[in-house]
Design a protein around this motif. Structure first.
Motif, short mmCIF file in Angstrom:
data_model
loop_
_atom_site.label_atom_id
_atom_site.label_comp_id
_atom_site.label_asym_id
_atom_site.label_seq_id
_atom_site.Cartn_x
_atom_site.Cartn_y
_atom_site.Cartn_z
N ASP A 173 -101.57 48.07 -70.61
CA ASP A 173 -102.02 47.39 -70.43
C ASP A 173 -101.19 46.22 -69.35
N LEU A 174 -101.29 45.88 -68.13
CA LEU A 174 -99.91 45.37 -67.86
C LEU A 174 -100.18 44.25 -67.78
N PRO A 175 -99.46 42.74 -67.47
CA PRO A 175 -99.23 41.74 -67.81
C PRO A 175 -99.42 41.27 -66.55
N MET A 176 -98.58 41.83 -65.21
CA MET A 176 -98.04 41.49 -64.05
C MET A 176 -98.45 41.85 -63.27
N SER A 177 -98.78 41.00 -61.46
CA SER A 177 -99.15 41.66 -60.62
C SER A 177 -98.82 42.94 -60.15
N ARG A 178 -99.43 43.25 -58.77
CA ARG A 178 -98.69 44.19 -58.26
C ARG A 178 -97.18 43.36 -57.14
N GLN A 179 -97.61 42.99 -57.13
CA GLN A 179 -96.12 41.72 -56.42
C GLN A 179 -95.03 41.79 -57.60
N ASP A 180 -95.06 41.16 -59.06
CA ASP A 180 -94.15 41.85 -59.62
C ASP A 180 -93.72 43.28 -60.25
N ILE A 181 -94.82 44.06 -60.03
CA ILE A 181 -93.92 45.32 -60.12
C ILE A 181 -93.12 45.37 -58.53
N ALA A 182 -93.70 45.36 -57.60
CA ALA A 182 -93.02 45.92 -56.43
C ALA A 182 -91.84 44.34 -56.21
N ASP A 183 -91.22 43.41 -57.09
CA ASP A 183 -90.26 43.43 -57.04
C ASP A 183 -89.45 43.78 -58.03
N TYR A 184 -89.61 44.46 -58.78
CA TYR A 184 -89.00 44.67 -59.75
C TYR A 184 -88.56 45.93 -59.73
N LEU A 185 -88.97 46.81 -58.99
CA LEU A 185 -88.86 48.37 -58.23
C LEU A 185 -88.96 48.04 -56.94
N GLY A 186 -88.14 46.91 -56.65
CA GLY A 186 -87.75 46.86 -55.15
C GLY A 186 -88.78 48.01 -54.24
N LEU A 187 -90.14 47.20 -53.95
CA LEU A 187 -91.28 48.58 -53.37
C LEU A 187 -91.65 47.01 -53.06
N THR A 188 -92.92 47.39 -51.58
CA THR A 188 -93.43 46.25 -51.73
C THR A 188 -94.91 46.66 -52.32
N ILE A 189 -95.74 46.33 -51.90
CA ILE A 189 -96.89 45.76 -52.66
C ILE A 189 -97.96 47.06 -52.48
N GLU A 190 -98.05 47.61 -51.00
CA GLU A 190 -98.61 48.51 -50.46
C GLU A 190 -98.19 49.82 -51.32
N THR A 191 -96.44 49.64 -51.36
CA THR A 191 -96.57 50.73 -51.26
C THR A 191 -96.71 51.22 -53.61
N ILE A 192 -97.05 50.32 -53.44
CA ILE A 192 -97.57 50.17 -55.46
C ILE A 192 -98.95 50.66 -54.92
N SER A 193 -99.42 50.37 -55.07
CA SER A 193 -100.34 50.48 -54.52
C SER A 193 -101.27 52.08 -53.87
N ARG A 194 -100.60 52.31 -53.01
CA ARG A 194 -100.35 53.71 -52.60
C ARG A 194 -100.22 54.63 -53.53
N THR A 195 -99.21 54.74 -54.28
CA THR A 195 -98.16 55.27 -54.80
C THR A 195 -98.77 55.26 -56.48
N LEU A 196 -99.74 54.66 -56.92
CA LEU A 196 -100.56 54.31 -57.94
C LEU A 196 -101.96 55.40 -57.72
N THR A 197 -102.60 55.17 -56.41
CA THR A 197 -102.89 55.92 -56.36
C THR A 197 -103.70 56.99 -56.42
N GLN A 198 -102.34 57.70 -55.16
CA GLN A 198 -101.50 58.88 -55.44
C GLN A 198 -101.23 59.33 -56.92
N LEU A 199 -101.54 59.59 -57.23
CA LEU A 199 -100.60 59.49 -58.81
C LEU A 199 -102.33 60.21 -60.14
N GLU A 200 -102.72 58.81 -58.79
CA GLU A 200 -104.66 58.79 -59.64
C GLU A 200 -105.26 60.43 -59.28
N SER A 201 -104.80 60.55 -58.11
CA SER A 201 -105.73 61.63 -57.43
C SER A 201 -104.40 63.05 -57.91
#
Lengths: 226, 226
Positions: A173-201
DNA sequence: CGACCATTTGATATGGATCAAGCGATGTGG
DNA sequence: CCACATCGCTTGATCCATATCAAATGGTCG
Protein backbone atom coordinates in the motif's frame (compact mmCIF):
# COMPACT_ATOMS: atom_id res chain seq x y z
CA UNK A 1 10.17 25.60 10.46
CA UNK A 2 7.71 23.45 12.36
CA UNK A 3 4.38 24.46 10.95
CA UNK A 4 1.77 22.17 12.40
CA UNK A 5 3.00 21.51 15.88
CA UNK A 6 5.40 23.83 17.58
CA UNK A 7 8.23 22.47 19.60
CA UNK A 8 8.49 24.25 22.89
CA UNK A 9 12.07 23.81 23.97
CA UNK A 10 10.85 23.24 27.50
CA UNK A 11 9.05 20.12 26.34
CA UNK A 12 12.27 18.20 25.80
CA UNK A 13 13.13 15.84 28.54
CA UNK A 14 16.77 15.57 29.40
CA UNK A 15 17.93 11.99 29.51
CA UNK A 16 18.92 10.90 32.97
CA UNK A 17 21.59 8.36 33.59
CA UNK A 18 19.14 5.82 34.96
CA UNK A 19 17.45 5.87 31.57
CA UNK A 20 20.58 4.65 29.84
CA UNK A 21 20.74 1.01 28.88
CA UNK A 22 23.69 -0.99 30.18
CA UNK A 23 26.93 -0.40 28.29
CA UNK A 24 27.29 -2.82 25.43
CA UNK A 25 23.63 -2.58 24.60
CA UNK A 26 22.87 -1.69 21.03
CA UNK A 27 23.04 2.09 21.19
CA UNK A 28 19.94 2.57 19.06
CA UNK A 29 18.00 1.83 22.20
CA UNK A 30 19.70 4.76 23.83
CA UNK A 31 18.75 7.09 21.04
CA UNK A 32 15.06 6.33 21.25
CA UNK A 33 14.91 7.00 24.95
CA UNK A 34 15.85 10.60 24.36
CA UNK A 35 12.93 11.52 22.13
CA UNK A 36 9.67 13.40 22.47
CA UNK A 37 6.76 12.24 20.33
CA UNK A 38 5.24 14.81 17.99
CA UNK A 39 2.48 14.71 15.39
CA UNK A 40 2.53 16.23 11.93
CA UNK A 41 -0.46 16.33 9.68
CA UNK A 42 -0.42 15.51 5.99
CA UNK A 43 1.89 17.86 4.04
CA UNK A 44 3.16 19.59 7.19
CA UNK A 45 6.79 20.66 7.04
CA UNK A 46 8.98 19.03 9.66
CA UNK A 47 12.07 21.03 8.81
CA UNK A 48 13.44 23.01 5.89
CA UNK A 49 16.63 22.76 3.88
CA UNK A 50 19.51 24.71 5.43
CA UNK A 51 17.80 25.10 8.77
CA UNK A 52 19.97 24.26 11.78
CA UNK A 53 19.90 20.53 12.38
CA UNK A 54 19.13 20.73 16.09
CA UNK A 55 16.97 17.64 16.05
CA UNK A 56 16.85 14.25 14.45
CA UNK A 57 13.73 12.19 14.06
CA UNK A 58 12.44 8.65 14.20
CA UNK A 59 9.21 7.75 12.44
CA UNK A 60 6.65 6.09 14.69
CA UNK A 61 3.74 6.05 12.26
CA UNK A 62 3.00 7.55 8.87
CA UNK A 63 5.55 8.38 6.17
CA UNK A 64 7.92 11.28 5.67
CA UNK A 65 9.55 12.54 2.49
CA UNK A 66 12.80 14.50 2.33
CA UNK A 67 13.42 16.62 -0.74
CA UNK A 68 15.23 19.48 -2.40
CA UNK A 69 13.80 22.05 -4.79
CA UNK A 70 16.04 23.26 -7.62
CA UNK A 71 16.07 26.89 -8.73
CA UNK A 72 13.60 26.25 -11.56
CA UNK A 73 11.13 24.42 -9.34
CA UNK A 74 12.06 20.83 -10.07
CA UNK A 75 11.75 18.75 -6.92
CA UNK A 76 13.92 15.75 -6.11
CA UNK A 77 12.76 13.49 -3.31
CA UNK A 78 15.73 12.05 -1.48
CA UNK A 79 13.97 9.44 0.59
CA UNK A 80 10.73 8.09 1.96
CA UNK A 81 10.96 7.38 5.67
CA UNK A 82 8.65 4.81 7.20
CA UNK A 83 8.04 3.64 10.76
CA UNK A 84 11.31 2.73 12.44
CA UNK A 85 13.43 4.91 10.15
CA UNK A 86 15.62 7.65 11.53
CA UNK A 87 15.94 10.81 9.45
CA UNK A 88 17.31 14.31 9.76
CA UNK A 89 20.61 13.19 11.30
CA UNK A 90 23.40 15.37 9.96
CA UNK A 91 27.13 15.24 10.52
CA UNK A 92 27.27 18.96 9.71
CA UNK A 93 25.07 21.46 11.47
CA UNK A 94 22.28 22.12 9.01
CA UNK A 95 19.76 20.02 7.16
CA UNK A 96 20.67 19.26 3.56
CA UNK A 97 17.07 18.44 2.61
CA UNK A 98 13.62 19.56 3.66
CA UNK A 99 11.24 17.11 5.33
CA UNK A 100 7.45 16.85 5.15
CA UNK A 101 4.88 14.38 6.38
CA UNK A 102 3.25 12.56 3.44
CA UNK A 103 0.35 11.38 5.57
CA UNK A 104 -0.51 12.27 9.14
CA UNK A 105 2.54 11.04 10.98
CA UNK A 106 3.94 10.63 14.44
CA UNK A 107 7.68 11.03 14.95
CA UNK A 108 10.02 10.93 17.89
CA UNK A 109 12.00 14.17 18.04
CA UNK A 110 15.48 13.78 19.47
CA UNK A 111 17.80 16.57 20.45
CA UNK A 112 21.02 16.27 18.52
CA UNK A 113 23.20 18.11 21.01
CA UNK A 114 22.23 15.66 23.72
CA UNK A 115 23.16 12.77 21.50
CA UNK A 116 26.45 14.32 20.44
CA UNK A 117 27.32 15.09 24.05
CA UNK A 118 26.51 11.53 24.96
CA UNK A 119 28.68 10.27 22.11
CA UNK A 120 31.63 12.14 23.55
CA UNK A 121 31.36 9.97 26.66
CA UNK A 122 29.86 6.79 25.29
CA UNK A 123 31.73 5.04 22.56
CA UNK A 124 28.79 2.93 21.58
CA UNK A 125 26.72 6.01 20.85
CA UNK A 126 29.54 7.56 18.82
CA UNK A 127 29.82 4.42 16.75
CA UNK A 128 26.09 4.32 16.29
CA UNK A 129 26.02 7.85 14.92
CA UNK A 130 28.70 6.87 12.47
CA UNK A 131 26.84 3.71 11.49
CA UNK A 132 23.62 5.61 10.89
CA UNK A 133 25.37 8.10 8.63
CA UNK A 134 27.13 5.25 6.86
CA UNK A 135 23.81 3.52 6.26
CA UNK A 136 22.35 6.72 4.88
CA UNK A 137 25.36 7.09 2.60
CA UNK A 138 24.79 3.61 1.29
CA UNK A 139 21.14 4.38 0.66
CA UNK A 140 21.93 7.53 -1.29
CA UNK A 141 24.51 5.66 -3.36
CA UNK A 142 21.87 3.11 -4.30
CA UNK A 143 19.44 5.89 -5.11
CA UNK A 144 22.04 7.52 -7.34
CA UNK A 145 22.46 4.27 -9.24
CA UNK A 146 18.70 4.24 -9.80
CA UNK A 147 18.81 7.56 -11.58
CA UNK A 148 20.93 6.26 -14.46
CA UNK A 149 18.54 3.43 -15.25
CA UNK A 150 15.59 3.23 -17.65
CA UNK A 151 12.06 4.10 -16.54
CA UNK A 152 11.07 0.42 -16.27
CA UNK A 153 14.11 -0.37 -14.18
CA UNK A 154 13.52 2.57 -11.87
CA UNK A 155 9.88 1.69 -11.31
CA UNK A 156 10.66 -2.00 -10.79
CA UNK A 157 13.39 -1.13 -8.28
CA UNK A 158 11.04 1.20 -6.51
CA UNK A 159 8.33 -1.42 -6.21
CA UNK A 160 10.77 -4.01 -4.91
CA UNK A 161 12.16 -1.52 -2.41
CA UNK A 162 8.68 -0.69 -1.14
CA UNK A 163 7.69 -4.34 -0.97
CA UNK A 164 10.81 -5.24 0.99
CA UNK A 165 10.15 -2.45 3.44
CA UNK A 166 6.49 -3.23 3.90
CA UNK A 167 7.46 -6.87 4.53
CA UNK A 168 3.80 -7.61 3.82
CA UNK A 169 4.11 -10.55 1.46
CA UNK A 170 3.39 -9.35 -2.04
CA UNK A 171 0.92 -6.49 -1.65
CA UNK A 172 2.10 -2.95 -1.10
CA UNK A 173 0.00 0.00 0.00
CA UNK A 174 1.79 3.05 -1.23
CA UNK A 175 1.49 6.02 1.08
CA UNK A 176 2.68 8.45 -1.61
CA UNK A 177 1.20 9.96 -4.75
CA UNK A 178 2.35 9.40 -8.32
CA UNK A 179 3.95 12.83 -8.17
CA UNK A 180 6.02 11.77 -5.15
CA UNK A 181 7.11 8.59 -6.90
CA UNK A 182 7.97 10.58 -10.02
CA UNK A 183 10.08 13.04 -8.06
CA UNK A 184 11.82 10.21 -6.26
CA UNK A 185 12.67 8.41 -9.49
CA UNK A 186 13.45 11.46 -11.62
CA UNK A 187 10.54 10.79 -14.01
CA UNK A 188 7.14 12.36 -14.73
CA UNK A 189 3.80 11.15 -13.39
CA UNK A 190 2.78 10.19 -16.91
CA UNK A 191 5.80 7.93 -17.26
CA UNK A 192 5.15 6.36 -13.85
CA UNK A 193 1.55 5.70 -14.79
CA UNK A 194 2.37 4.28 -18.21
CA UNK A 195 5.14 2.09 -16.80
CA UNK A 196 2.85 0.66 -14.14
CA UNK A 197 0.17 -0.04 -16.77
CA UNK A 198 2.82 -1.72 -18.87
CA UNK A 199 4.02 -3.88 -15.96
CA UNK A 200 0.42 -4.82 -15.30
CA UNK A 201 -0.19 -5.94 -18.87
CA UNK A 202 3.06 -7.91 -18.67
CA UNK A 203 1.52 -9.66 -15.65
CA UNK A 204 4.38 -8.54 -13.41
CA UNK A 205 2.04 -6.64 -11.09
CA UNK A 206 -1.63 -6.02 -10.35
CA UNK A 207 -3.20 -2.66 -9.58
CA UNK A 208 -6.37 -3.24 -7.55
CA UNK A 209 -6.43 0.48 -6.76
CA UNK A 210 -3.96 3.17 -7.74
CA UNK A 211 -2.32 3.08 -4.31
CA UNK A 212 -2.28 -0.69 -3.89
CA UNK A 213 0.13 -2.80 -5.87
CA UNK A 214 0.43 -6.57 -5.87
CA UNK A 215 3.71 -8.03 -7.04
CA UNK A 216 2.74 -10.98 -9.24
CA UNK A 217 6.12 -11.85 -10.71
CA UNK A 218 9.07 -10.87 -8.58
CA UNK A 219 11.67 -12.63 -10.74
CA UNK A 220 10.57 -10.49 -13.68
CA UNK A 221 10.83 -7.34 -11.57
CA UNK A 222 14.21 -8.44 -10.28
CA UNK A 223 15.41 -8.91 -13.82
CA UNK A 224 14.46 -5.29 -14.49
CA UNK A 225 16.18 -4.33 -11.25
CA UNK A 226 19.42 -4.83 -13.29
CA UNK B 1 42.25 -6.86 -5.70
CA UNK B 2 45.45 -4.88 -5.91
CA UNK B 3 46.68 -5.58 -9.38
CA UNK B 4 49.66 -3.35 -9.94
CA UNK B 5 51.33 -3.15 -6.60
CA UNK B 6 50.82 -5.74 -3.95
CA UNK B 7 50.42 -4.78 -0.34
CA UNK B 8 52.51 -6.94 1.88
CA UNK B 9 50.83 -6.85 5.23
CA UNK B 10 54.25 -6.66 6.88
CA UNK B 11 54.81 -3.31 5.24
CA UNK B 12 52.27 -1.55 7.45
CA UNK B 13 53.74 0.37 10.28
CA UNK B 14 51.84 0.33 13.50
CA UNK B 15 51.30 3.80 14.88
CA UNK B 16 53.12 4.38 18.11
CA UNK B 17 51.85 6.66 20.79
CA UNK B 18 54.70 9.10 20.30
CA UNK B 19 53.45 9.61 16.76
CA UNK B 20 50.11 10.90 17.94
CA UNK B 21 49.55 14.63 17.84
CA UNK B 22 48.55 16.35 21.08
CA UNK B 23 44.92 15.90 22.07
CA UNK B 24 42.75 18.59 20.59
CA UNK B 25 44.68 18.60 17.38
CA UNK B 26 42.57 18.21 14.29
CA UNK B 27 42.31 14.46 14.08
CA UNK B 28 42.95 14.38 10.34
CA UNK B 29 46.61 14.81 11.21
CA UNK B 30 46.41 11.61 13.20
CA UNK B 31 44.95 9.73 10.31
CA UNK B 32 47.73 10.62 7.95
CA UNK B 33 50.42 9.50 10.34
CA UNK B 34 49.14 5.96 10.13
CA UNK B 35 49.58 5.47 6.42
CA UNK B 36 52.02 3.75 4.10
CA UNK B 37 52.62 5.31 0.69
CA UNK B 38 51.89 3.16 -2.34
CA UNK B 39 52.00 3.71 -6.08
CA UNK B 40 49.44 2.65 -8.62
CA UNK B 41 49.94 3.00 -12.33
CA UNK B 42 47.33 4.28 -14.75
CA UNK B 43 44.20 2.08 -14.75
CA UNK B 44 45.45 -0.09 -11.90
CA UNK B 45 42.74 -1.33 -9.57
CA UNK B 46 43.13 -0.17 -5.98
CA UNK B 47 40.25 -2.21 -4.64
CA UNK B 48 37.11 -3.87 -5.95
CA UNK B 49 33.45 -3.52 -5.07
CA UNK B 50 32.42 -5.80 -2.20
CA UNK B 51 35.96 -6.52 -1.13
CA UNK B 52 36.62 -6.19 2.60
CA UNK B 53 37.29 -2.55 3.44
CA UNK B 54 40.46 -3.19 5.44
CA UNK B 55 42.10 0.00 4.28
CA UNK B 56 41.24 3.56 3.49
CA UNK B 57 43.27 5.82 1.26
CA UNK B 58 44.47 9.36 0.89
CA UNK B 59 45.54 10.63 -2.50
CA UNK B 60 49.03 12.13 -2.53
CA UNK B 61 49.36 12.62 -6.28
CA UNK B 62 47.40 11.60 -9.35
CA UNK B 63 43.65 11.00 -9.53
CA UNK B 64 41.48 8.07 -8.56
CA UNK B 65 38.00 7.13 -9.78
CA UNK B 66 35.50 5.06 -7.83
CA UNK B 67 32.78 3.29 -9.79
CA UNK B 68 30.17 0.58 -10.03
CA UNK B 69 29.37 -1.59 -13.03
CA UNK B 70 25.73 -2.56 -13.58
CA UNK B 71 24.74 -6.01 -14.77
CA UNK B 72 24.52 -4.90 -18.40
CA UNK B 73 27.93 -3.23 -18.38
CA UNK B 74 26.93 0.38 -17.76
CA UNK B 75 29.49 2.06 -15.55
CA UNK B 76 28.69 4.80 -13.07
CA UNK B 77 31.59 6.76 -11.66
CA UNK B 78 30.87 7.80 -8.10
CA UNK B 79 33.72 10.23 -7.59
CA UNK B 80 37.04 11.55 -8.76
CA UNK B 81 39.54 11.78 -5.93
CA UNK B 82 42.39 14.25 -6.17
CA UNK B 83 45.41 15.00 -3.97
CA UNK B 84 44.34 15.52 -0.37
CA UNK B 85 41.10 13.54 -0.75
CA UNK B 86 40.40 10.53 1.41
CA UNK B 87 38.53 7.65 -0.20
CA UNK B 88 37.58 4.07 0.55
CA UNK B 89 36.42 4.83 4.09
CA UNK B 90 33.39 2.68 4.88
CA UNK B 91 31.16 2.55 7.92
CA UNK B 92 30.30 -1.04 7.00
CA UNK B 93 32.95 -3.63 6.35
CA UNK B 94 33.14 -3.83 2.59
CA UNK B 95 33.73 -1.38 -0.23
CA UNK B 96 30.58 -0.24 -1.99
CA UNK B 97 32.47 0.89 -5.11
CA UNK B 98 35.60 -0.19 -6.97
CA UNK B 99 38.58 2.16 -7.17
CA UNK B 100 41.14 2.65 -9.94
CA UNK B 101 43.96 5.07 -10.61
CA UNK B 102 43.11 7.32 -13.57
CA UNK B 103 46.73 8.37 -13.99
CA UNK B 104 49.84 7.08 -12.24
CA UNK B 105 49.04 7.91 -8.64
CA UNK B 106 50.51 7.80 -5.19
CA UNK B 107 48.22 7.14 -2.26
CA UNK B 108 48.65 6.76 1.47
CA UNK B 109 47.21 3.43 2.55
CA UNK B 110 45.78 3.46 6.06
CA UNK B 111 44.70 0.45 8.05
CA UNK B 112 41.08 0.82 9.03
CA UNK B 113 41.21 -1.43 12.07
CA UNK B 114 43.96 0.72 13.57
CA UNK B 115 41.87 3.82 13.06
CA UNK B 116 38.73 2.25 14.43
CA UNK B 117 40.63 0.98 17.46
CA UNK B 118 42.04 4.44 17.99
CA UNK B 119 38.55 5.94 17.68
CA UNK B 120 37.41 3.75 20.54
CA UNK B 121 39.93 5.53 22.78
CA UNK B 122 40.15 8.95 21.15
CA UNK B 123 37.00 10.94 20.80
CA UNK B 124 38.48 13.28 18.29
CA UNK B 125 39.26 10.44 15.94
CA UNK B 126 35.77 9.00 16.34
CA UNK B 127 34.25 12.35 15.51
CA UNK B 128 36.57 12.71 12.54
CA UNK B 129 35.46 9.37 11.10
CA UNK B 130 31.88 10.53 11.41
CA UNK B 131 32.66 13.87 9.81
CA UNK B 132 34.42 12.24 6.87
CA UNK B 133 31.46 9.96 6.23
CA UNK B 134 29.11 12.92 6.59
CA UNK B 135 31.10 14.91 4.06
CA UNK B 136 30.98 11.97 1.66
CA UNK B 137 27.23 11.72 2.17
CA UNK B 138 26.88 15.36 1.28
CA UNK B 139 28.97 14.88 -1.83
CA UNK B 140 26.89 11.95 -3.03
CA UNK B 141 23.70 13.92 -2.42
CA UNK B 142 25.02 16.71 -4.63
CA UNK B 143 26.02 14.17 -7.25
CA UNK B 144 22.54 12.70 -7.17
CA UNK B 145 21.07 16.15 -7.79
CA UNK B 146 23.32 16.45 -10.85
CA UNK B 147 21.81 13.36 -12.40
CA UNK B 148 18.36 14.88 -12.75
CA UNK B 149 19.63 17.93 -14.64
CA UNK B 150 20.03 18.56 -18.38
CA UNK B 151 23.26 17.76 -20.21
CA UNK B 152 24.32 21.41 -20.29
CA UNK B 153 23.70 21.80 -16.59
CA UNK B 154 25.60 18.63 -15.74
CA UNK B 155 28.61 19.61 -17.80
CA UNK B 156 28.62 23.16 -16.45
CA UNK B 157 28.42 21.85 -12.88
CA UNK B 158 31.22 19.43 -13.59
CA UNK B 159 33.49 22.13 -14.98
CA UNK B 160 32.83 24.41 -12.03
CA UNK B 161 33.46 21.56 -9.62
CA UNK B 162 36.78 20.75 -11.29
CA UNK B 163 37.79 24.40 -11.42
CA UNK B 164 37.03 24.87 -7.74
CA UNK B 165 39.05 21.84 -6.84
CA UNK B 166 42.02 22.74 -9.01
CA UNK B 167 41.95 26.22 -7.45
CA UNK B 168 44.09 27.24 -10.43
CA UNK B 169 42.37 30.44 -11.48
CA UNK B 170 40.33 29.71 -14.58
CA UNK B 171 42.21 26.95 -16.39
CA UNK B 172 41.56 23.30 -15.62
CA UNK B 173 43.66 20.35 -16.71
CA UNK B 174 41.36 17.39 -16.68
CA UNK B 175 43.05 14.17 -15.65
CA UNK B 176 40.19 12.05 -16.97
CA UNK B 177 38.93 11.02 -20.41
CA UNK B 178 35.62 11.98 -21.99
CA UNK B 179 34.41 8.47 -21.19
CA UNK B 180 35.16 9.04 -17.50
CA UNK B 181 33.31 12.35 -17.56
CA UNK B 182 30.40 10.73 -19.38
CA UNK B 183 30.16 7.92 -16.82
CA UNK B 184 30.35 10.43 -13.98
CA UNK B 185 27.56 12.57 -15.41
CA UNK B 186 25.36 9.76 -16.71
CA UNK B 187 25.75 10.88 -20.36
CA UNK B 188 27.56 9.59 -23.46
CA UNK B 189 30.94 10.79 -24.71
CA UNK B 190 29.24 12.26 -27.78
CA UNK B 191 26.97 14.37 -25.62
CA UNK B 192 29.91 15.53 -23.50
CA UNK B 193 31.83 16.48 -26.62
CA UNK B 194 28.92 18.28 -28.25
CA UNK B 195 28.06 20.14 -25.06
CA UNK B 196 31.65 21.33 -24.64
CA UNK B 197 31.72 22.49 -28.25
CA UNK B 198 28.45 24.28 -27.65
CA UNK B 199 29.78 26.00 -24.53
CA UNK B 200 32.85 27.02 -26.48
CA UNK B 201 30.83 28.61 -29.26
CA UNK B 202 28.77 30.36 -26.59
CA UNK B 203 32.08 31.80 -25.35
CA UNK B 204 31.58 30.28 -21.92
CA UNK B 205 34.76 28.21 -22.17
CA UNK B 206 37.85 27.69 -24.34
CA UNK B 207 39.30 24.32 -25.31
CA UNK B 208 43.02 24.80 -26.05
CA UNK B 209 43.40 21.02 -26.02
CA UNK B 210 40.83 18.35 -25.29
CA UNK B 211 42.11 17.93 -21.73
CA UNK B 212 42.56 21.62 -20.93
CA UNK B 213 39.57 23.85 -20.36
CA UNK B 214 39.58 27.57 -19.69
CA UNK B 215 36.52 29.02 -18.02
CA UNK B 216 35.81 32.25 -19.87
CA UNK B 217 32.43 33.12 -18.40
CA UNK B 218 31.79 31.75 -14.95
CA UNK B 219 28.52 33.64 -14.39
CA UNK B 220 27.11 31.95 -17.48
CA UNK B 221 28.25 28.55 -16.22
CA UNK B 222 26.84 29.30 -12.80
CA UNK B 223 23.52 30.16 -14.34
CA UNK B 224 23.51 26.70 -15.93
CA UNK B 225 24.52 25.24 -12.58
CA UNK B 226 20.83 25.82 -11.67
C1' DC C 1 55.54 7.61 -41.42
C1' DG C 2 51.87 4.74 -40.01
C1' DA C 3 48.92 2.53 -36.46
C1' DC C 4 46.17 3.31 -32.77
C1' DC C 5 43.20 5.52 -29.67
C1' DA C 6 40.59 9.54 -28.15
C1' DT C 7 37.78 13.05 -29.65
C1' DT C 8 34.76 15.48 -32.65
C1' DT C 9 31.17 15.83 -35.93
C1' DG C 10 27.21 14.19 -38.63
C1' DA C 11 22.78 11.57 -39.46
C1' DT C 12 19.17 9.15 -37.51
C1' DA C 13 16.46 6.80 -33.89
C1' DT C 14 14.08 6.66 -29.58
C1' DG C 15 12.67 6.96 -24.65
C1' DG C 16 10.63 9.90 -21.94
C1' DA C 17 8.77 14.76 -21.61
C1' DT C 18 5.22 17.74 -22.76
C1' DC C 19 0.71 19.10 -24.05
C1' DA C 20 -3.99 17.81 -23.92
C1' DA C 21 -8.12 15.13 -22.92
C1' DG C 22 -10.74 11.85 -20.49
C1' DC C 23 -11.93 9.25 -16.35
C1' DG C 24 -12.81 7.75 -11.71
C1' DA C 25 -12.94 8.50 -6.86
C1' DT C 26 -13.78 11.58 -3.15
C1' DG C 27 -15.92 15.13 -0.91
C1' DT C 28 -19.09 19.23 -0.47
C1' DG C 29 -23.02 22.09 -0.56
C1' DG C 30 -27.76 22.36 -1.78
C1' DC D 1 -28.86 11.79 -1.21
C1' DC D 2 -27.69 13.54 -5.31
C1' DA D 3 -25.28 16.99 -8.62
C1' DC D 4 -21.32 18.82 -9.32
C1' DA D 5 -16.60 20.49 -8.47
C1' DT D 6 -12.09 18.86 -7.48
C1' DC D 7 -8.17 16.15 -7.52
C1' DG D 8 -5.33 12.37 -8.73
C1' DC D 9 -4.57 9.18 -12.17
C1' DT D 10 -4.59 7.33 -16.83
C1' DT D 11 -4.39 7.55 -21.76
C1' DG D 12 -3.39 9.68 -26.25
C1' DA D 13 -0.68 12.58 -29.63
C1' DT D 14 3.33 14.93 -30.53
C1' DC D 15 7.89 16.81 -29.58
C1' DC D 16 12.59 16.96 -28.23
C1' DA D 17 16.94 15.92 -25.79
C1' DT D 18 20.00 12.62 -25.75
C1' DA D 19 21.39 7.99 -27.41
C1' DT D 20 23.00 5.39 -31.09
C1' DC D 21 25.33 4.44 -35.26
C1' DA D 22 28.81 5.95 -38.38
C1' DA D 23 32.57 8.45 -40.22
C1' DA D 24 36.17 11.95 -40.18
C1' DT D 25 39.87 14.23 -37.62
C1' DG D 26 43.60 14.72 -34.59
C1' DG D 27 47.05 13.57 -31.34
C1' DT D 28 50.58 10.17 -29.60
C1' DC D 29 53.93 6.76 -29.73
C1' DG D 30 56.51 3.07 -31.81
Amino acid sequence: MLTQTQISSASFKQPTSRNLPPAGDHALGTIELMGTPMSFSRNAEIYGENEPADYLYKVISGTVRTYKILADGRRQIGAFHMPGDIFGLEAGDSHTFSAEAIADSKVLVIKRSALVALAARDNDVARQLWTLTGRELHRVQDHMMLLIKTAQERVASFLLEMADRASASAAVDLPMSRQDIADYLGLTIETISRTLTQLESDAAIELPTSRRIVLRNRPALNRLNA
